[in-house]
Design a protein around this motif. Structure first.
Motif, PDB file in Angstrom:
ATOM      1  N   ALA A  26    -104.150  -4.600  48.118  1.00 32.19           N
ATOM      2  CA  ALA A  26    -104.822  -5.605  48.904  1.00 32.19           C
ATOM      3  C   ALA A  26    -105.421  -6.764  48.318  1.00 32.19           C
ATOM      4  O   ALA A  26    -105.440  -7.927  48.558  1.00 32.19           O
ATOM      5  N   GLY A  27    -106.126  -6.396  47.401  1.00 29.05           N
ATOM      6  CA  GLY A  27    -106.959  -7.603  46.649  1.00 29.05           C
ATOM      7  C   GLY A  27    -106.100  -8.525  45.857  1.00 29.05           C
ATOM      8  O   GLY A  27    -106.218  -9.814  46.030  1.00 29.05           O
ATOM      9  N   ASP A  28    -105.009  -7.931  45.489  1.00 24.19           N
ATOM     10  CA  ASP A  28    -103.926  -9.064  44.755  1.00 24.19           C
ATOM     11  C   ASP A  28    -103.167  -9.796  45.830  1.00 24.19           C
ATOM     12  O   ASP A  28    -102.948 -10.885  45.847  1.00 24.19           O
ATOM     13  N   ILE A  29    -102.951  -9.151  47.063  1.00 26.78           N
ATOM     14  CA  ILE A  29    -102.389  -9.845  48.138  1.00 26.78           C
ATOM     15  C   ILE A  29    -103.044 -10.823  48.700  1.00 26.78           C
ATOM     16  O   ILE A  29    -102.665 -12.129  48.842  1.00 26.78           O
ATOM     17  N   LEU A  30    -104.615 -10.527  48.953  1.00 23.38           N
ATOM     18  CA  LEU A  30    -105.431 -11.866  49.162  1.00 23.38           C
ATOM     19  C   LEU A  30    -105.635 -12.778  48.371  1.00 23.38           C
ATOM     20  O   LEU A  30    -105.568 -13.970  48.697  1.00 23.38           O
ATOM     21  N   ARG A  31    -105.575 -12.378  47.042  1.00 20.35           N
ATOM     22  CA  ARG A  31    -105.977 -13.481  45.957  1.00 20.35           C
ATOM     23  C   ARG A  31    -104.830 -14.365  46.052  1.00 20.35           C
ATOM     24  O   ARG A  31    -104.794 -15.624  45.740  1.00 20.35           O
ATOM     25  N   ALA A  32    -103.392 -14.087  46.371  1.00 23.27           N
ATOM     26  CA  ALA A  32    -102.290 -14.771  46.584  1.00 23.27           C
ATOM     27  C   ALA A  32    -102.084 -15.419  47.896  1.00 23.27           C
ATOM     28  O   ALA A  32    -101.035 -16.084  48.028  1.00 23.27           O
ATOM     29  N   GLY A  33    -103.081 -15.384  48.553  1.00 17.85           N
ATOM     30  CA  GLY A  33    -103.011 -16.092  50.006  1.00 17.85           C
ATOM     31  C   GLY A  33    -102.571 -15.411  51.111  1.00 17.85           C
ATOM     32  O   GLY A  33    -102.165 -15.889  52.211  1.00 17.85           O
ATOM     33  N   GLY A  34    -102.221 -14.006  50.835  1.00 18.73           N
ATOM     34  CA  GLY A  34    -101.736 -13.060  52.155  1.00 18.73           C
ATOM     35  C   GLY A  34    -102.827 -12.623  53.044  1.00 18.73           C
ATOM     36  O   GLY A  34    -104.080 -13.189  52.926  1.00 18.73           O
ATOM     37  N   LEU A  35    -102.610 -11.986  54.032  1.00 17.71           N
ATOM     38  CA  LEU A  35    -103.481 -11.397  55.095  1.00 17.71           C
ATOM     39  C   LEU A  35    -103.445  -9.863  54.981  1.00 17.71           C
ATOM     40  O   LEU A  35    -102.464  -9.253  54.580  1.00 17.71           O
ATOM     41  N   ALA A  36    -104.514  -9.306  55.140  1.00 19.85           N
ATOM     42  CA  ALA A  36    -104.719  -7.829  55.107  1.00 19.85           C
ATOM     43  C   ALA A  36    -105.416  -7.413  56.394  1.00 19.85           C
ATOM     44  O   ALA A  36    -106.648  -7.904  56.653  1.00 19.85           O
ATOM     45  N   GLY A  37    -105.061  -6.163  56.836  1.00 19.20           N
ATOM     46  CA  GLY A  37    -106.098  -5.516  57.903  1.00 19.20           C
ATOM     47  C   GLY A  37    -107.099  -4.810  57.260  1.00 19.20           C
ATOM     48  O   GLY A  37    -106.904  -4.058  56.328  1.00 19.20           O
ATOM     49  N   LEU A  38    -108.150  -5.169  57.486  1.00 19.99           N
ATOM     50  CA  LEU A  38    -109.429  -4.613  56.927  1.00 19.99           C
ATOM     51  C   LEU A  38    -110.235  -3.901  57.846  1.00 19.99           C
ATOM     52  O   LEU A  38    -110.803  -4.105  58.809  1.00 19.99           O
ATOM     53  N   VAL A  43    -114.991  -3.207  63.974  1.00 21.22           N
ATOM     54  CA  VAL A  43    -113.712  -3.221  64.476  1.00 21.22           C
ATOM     55  C   VAL A  43    -112.692  -3.494  63.164  1.00 21.22           C
ATOM     56  O   VAL A  43    -113.294  -3.923  62.255  1.00 21.22           O
ATOM     57  N   TYR A  44    -111.616  -3.575  63.239  1.00 16.07           N
ATOM     58  CA  TYR A  44    -110.701  -4.037  62.158  1.00 16.07           C
ATOM     59  C   TYR A  44    -110.517  -5.493  61.971  1.00 16.07           C
ATOM     60  O   TYR A  44    -110.561  -6.130  63.229  1.00 16.07           O
ATOM     61  N   GLY A  45    -110.506  -6.077  60.864  1.00 16.31           N
ATOM     62  CA  GLY A  45    -110.555  -7.421  60.689  1.00 16.31           C
ATOM     63  C   GLY A  45    -109.124  -7.851  60.113  1.00 16.31           C
ATOM     64  O   GLY A  45    -108.361  -6.994  59.737  1.00 16.31           O
ATOM     65  N   LEU A  46    -108.997  -9.130  60.338  1.00 15.60           N
ATOM     66  CA  LEU A  46    -107.779  -9.566  60.046  1.00 15.60           C
ATOM     67  C   LEU A  46    -107.941 -10.741  58.784  1.00 15.60           C
ATOM     68  O   LEU A  46    -108.746 -11.673  59.118  1.00 15.60           O
ATOM     69  N   ALA A  47    -108.142 -10.044  57.404  1.00  6.67           N
ATOM     70  CA  ALA A  47    -108.614 -11.096  56.492  1.00  6.67           C
ATOM     71  C   ALA A  47    -107.727 -11.725  55.786  1.00  6.67           C
ATOM     72  O   ALA A  47    -106.826 -11.376  55.383  1.00  6.67           O
ATOM     73  N   ALA A  48    -108.297 -13.021  54.950  1.00 13.63           N
ATOM     74  CA  ALA A  48    -107.937 -13.892  54.357  1.00 13.63           C
ATOM     75  C   ALA A  48    -108.948 -14.458  53.174  1.00 13.63           C
ATOM     76  O   ALA A  48    -110.161 -14.480  53.597  1.00 13.63           O
ATOM     77  N   ASP A  49    -108.362 -14.971  52.009  1.00 18.15           N
ATOM     78  CA  ASP A  49    -109.357 -15.415  51.308  1.00 18.15           C
ATOM     79  C   ASP A  49    -110.007 -16.755  51.799  1.00 18.15           C
ATOM     80  O   ASP A  49    -109.322 -17.723  52.369  1.00 18.15           O
ATOM     81  N   ALA A  50    -111.411 -16.507  51.988  1.00 20.30           N
ATOM     82  CA  ALA A  50    -112.180 -17.771  52.929  1.00 20.30           C
ATOM     83  C   ALA A  50    -112.124 -18.887  52.075  1.00 20.30           C
ATOM     84  O   ALA A  50    -112.264 -20.035  52.710  1.00 20.30           O
ATOM     85  N   THR A  51    -111.875 -18.806  50.844  1.00 20.96           N
ATOM     86  CA  THR A  51    -111.876 -20.164  49.769  1.00 20.96           C
ATOM     87  C   THR A  51    -110.395 -20.861  50.016  1.00 20.96           C
ATOM     88  O   THR A  51    -110.299 -21.900  49.215  1.00 20.96           O
ATOM     89  N   ARG A 145    -113.441 -12.511  46.124  1.00 19.60           N
ATOM     90  CA  ARG A 145    -114.002 -13.870  46.788  1.00 19.60           C
ATOM     91  C   ARG A 145    -114.217 -13.360  48.143  1.00 19.60           C
ATOM     92  O   ARG A 145    -113.815 -12.304  48.768  1.00 19.60           O
ATOM     93  N   PRO A 146    -115.057 -14.211  48.957  1.00 17.56           N
ATOM     94  CA  PRO A 146    -115.277 -13.834  50.081  1.00 17.56           C
ATOM     95  C   PRO A 146    -114.045 -13.861  51.164  1.00 17.56           C
ATOM     96  O   PRO A 146    -113.062 -14.505  50.856  1.00 17.56           O
ATOM     97  N   LEU A 147    -114.011 -12.982  52.135  1.00 18.52           N
ATOM     98  CA  LEU A 147    -112.918 -12.873  52.972  1.00 18.52           C
ATOM     99  C   LEU A 147    -113.346 -13.087  54.107  1.00 18.52           C
ATOM    100  O   LEU A 147    -114.163 -12.838  55.069  1.00 18.52           O
TER     101      LEU A 147
END
Ligand code: TXA
Ligand code: MG
Length: 338
Positions: A26-38, A43-51, A145-147
């Motif tokens: 999940a960390g790799d996917i997020l760093r590459a600009g992807g989306l993860a169910g957190l 509640v469950y979040g829809l996460a992305a790299d905030a930066t 990084r912040p999500l």
């Protein structure tokens, strides 16, 4: 001995149990600009790299949200929060009392924070939260990084409290869903702003008003109590608006206007004197959304008589872009007399 096989990306929308491999992935996917169910405790979040503004634009796209609301940036701890926000005494006391947990603090943005304009909807403030679930904090740490993460439902539907709900809501629009078990709070975090020594309750949630009052010794204001509460649609306090008047659907902008364009066509003529900003040369609406707030600030900083905006198509993220522009274009005489 054979090398460990390379971890493969799962099919979009896959649900993975929250083990160490899944968290790293999940960390790799997020760093590459992807989306993860957190999985968080609320509640469950829809996460992305905030930066990464394009990654944040994908959140709005996946949710089908017709407007850009400012999003919460999730961090591992107070130390990481302090890299992005300026905490006064009330904010520090609340963070120490309730983090990790269902409390979000809105504070002034720290200079040098990399949290994107789009995640903040262009504001000079930032919403920060340390979620109460170990798995959520481990995923933020793995991403490094912040999500940014709103609830992982399609716009207008109820918030998901299980990994299965996220899959039902978003399907293959989310790259990976980490299953941390059912959320235990079930409602979103309480949102409190701490600014200029004041404490304002912006959204009731998992931490009660009384609990906030016990810690700060102050009865939190409601936004409607404050003298600077919004009075005109273009000036909602929670939305950035440029100083210059804004004209939408401009096909022949006057030569002295600053111009916001989109796509390969040239729309300003010879001798145009205003600044020009193209949101996306290739007409890509995700790129346009990612650049919208910085574009408005950049054009506004040239102190133009007005900003003309070319027509923006209404499909996909175009709806949210048009909503934002319409708010910026709304009359605001009332504010100016305040
Ligand atoms: O429980 C939660 O808070 C969930 C989980 C996933 O952590 N997240 C969530 O995120 O609800 P989101 O991004 O949908 O919540 C945004 C809330 C909105 O009420 C928004 O108006 C407020 O936070 N907010 C965010 N940034 C703000 C800012 N700079 N100023 C004022 N309000 C802000
Ligand atoms: Mg929601």
């Amino acid at each position: 001995m054979k090398d460990k096989p390379l971890r493969q990306r799962p099919a979009p929308g896959s649900i993975l149990p929250a083990d160490a491999d899944a968290i790293r992935l999940a960390g790799d996917i997020l760093r590459a600009g992807g989306l993860a169910g957190l999985p968080t405790e609320t509640v469950y979040g829809l996460a992305a790299d905030a930066t990464n503004a394009e990654a944040v634009a994908r959140i709005y796209e996946a949710k089908g949200r017709p407007r850009f609301n400012p999003l919460i940036s999730h961090v591992t701890d107070l130390a990481q929060a302090l890299e992005h926000g300026v905490f006064d005494g009330n904010a520090l006391a609340l963070a120490e009392a309730f983090w990790p947990g269902p409390l979000t603090l809105v504070v002034p943005l720290r200079a040098g924070s990399a949290i994107s304009d789009l995640a903040r909807a262009g504001l000079d403030t930032v919403a920060l939260r340390v979620p109460g679930r170990d798995t959520a904090r481990a995923i933020i740490a793995a991403a490094g990084r912040p999500l940014a993460a709103p609830s992982a439902n399609r716009s207008g539907r109820i918030s998901p409290t299980t990994a299965g709900h996220v899959a039902e809501e978003l399907g293959d629009k989310v790259d990976i869903i980490i299953d941390g078990g059912p959320a235990d709070v079930g409602v979103e975090s309480t949102v409190i702003s701490c600014m200029d020594g004041r404490v304002t309750l912006l959204r009731p949630g998992g931490v009660s008003r009384e609990a906030v009052e016990r810690i700060t010794g102050l009865r939190p204001d409601s936004p409607m109590d404050s003298p600077d509460a919004p009075r005109s649609p273009g000036m909602l306090a929670s939305h950035y608006a440029p100083l210059a008047p804004l004209h939408m659907n401009a096909t022949q902008p006057p030569r002295e206007h600053a111009v916001l364009t989109l796509g390969p066509q040239k729309i300003v003529g010879e001798g145009h004197s205003g600044a020009v900003f193209n949101l996306s040369e290739r007409g890509d609406l995700r790129e346009a959304a990612a650049r919208l707030f910085s574009a408005l600030r950049e054009l506004d900083a040239t102190r133009p008589v007005a900003i003309s905006v070319v027509p923006i198509p209404m499909q996909g993220l175009g709806e949210a872009i048009n909503d934002r522009l319409a708010r910026a274009a709304a009359p605001r005489e009332i504010l100016q007399s305040d």
